[in-house]
Write an enzyme that holds these catalytic residues in place. Structure first.
Site, mmCIF file in Angstrom:
data_model
loop_
_atom_site.group_PDB
_atom_site.id
_atom_site.type_symbol
_atom_site.label_atom_id
_atom_site.label_comp_id
_atom_site.label_asym_id
_atom_site.label_seq_id
_atom_site.Cartn_x
_atom_site.Cartn_y
_atom_site.Cartn_z
ATOM 1 N N HIS A 88 52.680 63.976 29.824
ATOM 2 C CA HIS A 88 52.085 63.356 31.018
ATOM 3 C C HIS A 88 52.532 64.134 32.246
ATOM 4 O O HIS A 88 53.721 64.471 32.370
ATOM 5 C CB HIS A 88 52.542 61.893 31.102
ATOM 6 C CG HIS A 88 51.738 61.054 32.047
ATOM 7 N ND1 HIS A 88 50.357 61.156 32.160
ATOM 8 C CD2 HIS A 88 52.109 60.104 32.932
ATOM 9 C CE1 HIS A 88 49.932 60.280 33.058
ATOM 10 N NE2 HIS A 88 50.980 59.634 33.552
ATOM 11 N N LYS A 146 44.441 50.305 30.017
ATOM 12 C CA LYS A 146 45.636 49.459 30.100
ATOM 13 C C LYS A 146 45.511 48.518 31.299
ATOM 14 O O LYS A 146 44.649 48.724 32.164
ATOM 15 C CB LYS A 146 46.880 50.352 30.242
ATOM 16 C CG LYS A 146 46.900 51.214 31.503
ATOM 17 C CD LYS A 146 48.011 52.263 31.428
ATOM 18 C CE LYS A 146 48.053 53.108 32.696
ATOM 19 N NZ LYS A 146 49.005 54.224 32.585
ATOM 20 N N ARG A 187 60.195 60.313 31.758
ATOM 21 C CA ARG A 187 59.912 58.925 31.422
ATOM 22 C C ARG A 187 59.970 58.856 29.909
ATOM 23 O O ARG A 187 61.044 58.986 29.342
ATOM 24 C CB ARG A 187 58.560 58.509 32.022
ATOM 25 C CG ARG A 187 58.333 57.014 32.026
ATOM 26 C CD ARG A 187 57.047 56.611 32.738
ATOM 27 N NE ARG A 187 55.830 57.132 32.102
ATOM 28 C CZ ARG A 187 54.596 56.827 32.497
ATOM 29 N NH1 ARG A 187 54.408 56.018 33.524
ATOM 30 N NH2 ARG A 187 53.541 57.323 31.883
ATOM 31 N N CYS A 201 46.389 32.585 52.694
ATOM 32 C CA CYS A 201 46.952 31.484 51.907
ATOM 33 C C CYS A 201 46.905 31.859 50.424
ATOM 34 O O CYS A 201 46.341 32.873 50.040
ATOM 35 C CB CYS A 201 46.151 30.209 52.116
ATOM 36 S SG CYS A 201 45.913 29.774 53.842
ATOM 37 N N MET A 202 47.466 30.979 49.607
ATOM 38 C CA MET A 202 47.481 31.240 48.171
ATOM 39 C C MET A 202 46.047 31.289 47.608
ATOM 40 O O MET A 202 45.729 32.142 46.783
ATOM 41 C CB MET A 202 48.277 30.139 47.461
ATOM 42 C CG MET A 202 48.429 30.364 45.975
ATOM 43 S SD MET A 202 49.370 29.054 45.183
ATOM 44 C CE MET A 202 51.028 29.629 45.379
ATOM 45 N N ASP A 203 45.190 30.380 48.086
ATOM 46 C CA ASP A 203 43.856 30.241 47.492
ATOM 47 C C ASP A 203 42.708 30.488 48.462
ATOM 48 O O ASP A 203 41.548 30.412 48.077
ATOM 49 C CB ASP A 203 43.709 28.832 46.913
ATOM 50 C CG ASP A 203 44.960 28.405 46.183
ATOM 51 O OD1 ASP A 203 45.380 29.156 45.282
ATOM 52 O OD2 ASP A 203 45.542 27.360 46.545
ATOM 53 N N ARG A 247 43.097 62.019 29.102
ATOM 54 C CA ARG A 247 43.246 60.559 29.274
ATOM 55 C C ARG A 247 42.865 60.152 30.692
ATOM 56 O O ARG A 247 43.630 60.352 31.621
ATOM 57 C CB ARG A 247 44.707 60.136 29.007
ATOM 58 C CG ARG A 247 45.260 60.584 27.653
ATOM 59 C CD ARG A 247 46.696 60.104 27.468
ATOM 60 N NE ARG A 247 47.568 60.535 28.543
ATOM 61 C CZ ARG A 247 48.279 61.658 28.534
ATOM 62 N NH1 ARG A 247 48.225 62.474 27.500
ATOM 63 N NH2 ARG A 247 49.055 61.959 29.559
ATOM 64 N N TYR A 267 48.492 28.741 58.502
ATOM 65 C CA TYR A 267 49.951 28.631 58.404
ATOM 66 C C TYR A 267 50.615 29.377 59.564
ATOM 67 O O TYR A 267 50.197 30.478 59.921
ATOM 68 C CB TYR A 267 50.440 29.212 57.083
ATOM 69 C CG TYR A 267 50.177 28.315 55.898
ATOM 70 C CD1 TYR A 267 50.674 27.007 55.872
ATOM 71 C CD2 TYR A 267 49.437 28.773 54.823
ATOM 72 C CE1 TYR A 267 50.427 26.196 54.775
ATOM 73 C CE2 TYR A 267 49.190 27.959 53.727
ATOM 74 C CZ TYR A 267 49.689 26.666 53.707
ATOM 75 O OH TYR A 267 49.446 25.863 52.631
#
Ligand SMILES: *Cc1c(COP(=O)(O)O)cnc(C)c1O
Length: 388
Positions: free
Chosen positions: A176, A54, A148, A328-330, A235, A280
């Site tokens: 689970h 998943k 759950r 930073c973002m990138d 699992r 920044y």
């Protein structure tokens, strides 16, 4: 008609950038096969591994992981949702694909069309799926204490009603464990209680002529910490990827090997004089003559932003360098003053090995106040993928 030479040359150039052009994860499929083998060897005879892929294989790439495991003899997979199940079939995965999460009954035709097995979340869900009017393969989830998904394990009347629903092809029953990874005594007692409730429900089904089919209850924690269980499947998610959720102890002790490395290119190297600041908020201030490497990866790639302020490090040329200032973002900055020769194009390691040093996902997750599952599953789609 003559094709201009420049155009003809263009057609020969690769259409896509290399996955290792900027920032990428590197998958070690030998480690994946090794982990599958180690985990399988801990299961009871006849109990098979169900590979949990998943969240795009916990960020490793579900298709690459599942294809590799399918070739090495794994024939059962689990995903969180319908779209992940369809993506696996499109990637050529055969055998059992169990959807662990909720699918609304309107999607029943897709479940059937892609031969996916749906978890029944509770009696209402079972009734709604049954009412869709299409034969569906399902596994019943039993709630043994996690609260759950699942039919309460003691609710035998509900189980009997579910077995009476004619469109549901019940091929398995599972539960689970929610504290099986903990060494604490109360947690172990709770797990024993969950196992007992599960066994009682399965026995009740068998004694009353209902076939539970393939039963399963262990996930990674249960595989690593419990004795083999008399089940059809176990699992395995996080352990398959060679890491522990909270710490590396269990994974190391079992001899599991991390599958994923995370790397990024150096874009350029800057020289700062004492007192000069960078980034920044000018959050980094040089106390000495300083070299900062700018790395081509940032929080939009899924690296938690707080890592840079919480002592995060990267490996460059086999040495460990502190991150500097705010992420930073990138991009992010790393102080490479003590590493000679760093230059543009060099490869930095955020997770994984470089020479004698390694950074583990568990360590990075802890610095960011999370678990490795979250860290890895959040790696973004912009991160390329290289398979070794
Ligand atoms: C995610 C999940 C797993 C896998 O758990 P790991 O701890 O990563 O092995 C197994 N079963 C269910 C129901 C899950 O949701």
């Amino acid at each position: 008609m003559r094709i201009p030479a420049a155009l003809a040359l263009d057609a020969l150039r690769p259409l896509r950038p290399s996955p290792a052009a900027r920032a990428w994860k590197e998958l070690d499929l030998d480690a994946l096969r090794h982990n599958a083998q180690v985990l399988s060897s801990r299961l009871a005879p006849g109990c098979k591994l169900m590979a949990v892929v998943k969240a795009d294989g916990y960020g490793h790439g579900a298709a690459a992981v599942a294809r590799c495991l399918q070739k090495s003899g794994v024939h059962a997979f689990a995903v969180a949702c319908l779209s992940e199940g369809i993506a696996l079939r499109r990637a050529g995965i055969r055998g059992l694909i169990l959807i662990l999460g909720y699918t609304p009954p309107e999607e029943a035709p897709l479940l059937r069309r892609w031969r996916l097995t749906q978890t029944v979340a509770d009696e209402n869900h079972g009734a709604a799926l049954n009412a869709a009017g299409i034969p569906l393969r399902v596994h019943l989830a039993l709630d043994t204490g996690m609260r759950r998904l699942g039919v309460p394990a003691e609710d035998t009347a509900a189980l009997a009603r579910l077995y009476g629903m004619k469109r549901l092809r019940i091929g398995g029953v599972f539960s689970h464990l929610c504290v099986s990874d903990s060494p604490e005594q109360p947690a172990q007692d709770y797990t024993q209680g969950q196992l007992a409730r599960f066994t009682r429900a399965v026995d009740w089904l068998r004694d009353n002529g209902y076939d539970p089919g393939a039963i399963h209850i262990q996930a990674s924690g249960g595989i690593l910490r419990l004795p083999p269980q008399p089940c059809a499947y176990a699992r395995a998610g996080i352990a398959l990827y060679g890491v522990g959720s909270e710490g590396a102890a269990d994974a190391l002790e079992a001899g599991l090997r991390p599958v994923l490395s995370l790397r990024a290119r150096v874009a350029c190297v800057r020289r700062l004089r004492p007192g000069e600041a960078a980034g920044y908020g000018l959050a980094f201030r040089a106390e000495r003559d300083t070299l900062l490497a700018v790395l081509s990866i940032g929080y939009a790639d899924g690296v938690p932003r707080e890592l840079a302020q919480n002592g995060g490090r990267v490996l460059l040329r086999g040495q460990s360098c502190p991150m500097a200032g705010r992420m930073c973002m990138d991009q992010l900055l790393a102080d490479v003053t003590d590493v000679p020769g760093v230059r543009a194009g060099d490869i930095a390691t955020l997770i994984g090995r470089d020479g004698a040093l390694a950074i583990r996902a568990e360590e990075t997750a802890r610095r960011c106040g999370t678990i490795s599952n979250e860290l890895l599953s959040r790696l973004g789609p912009r991160v390329g993928q290289v398979v070794r």
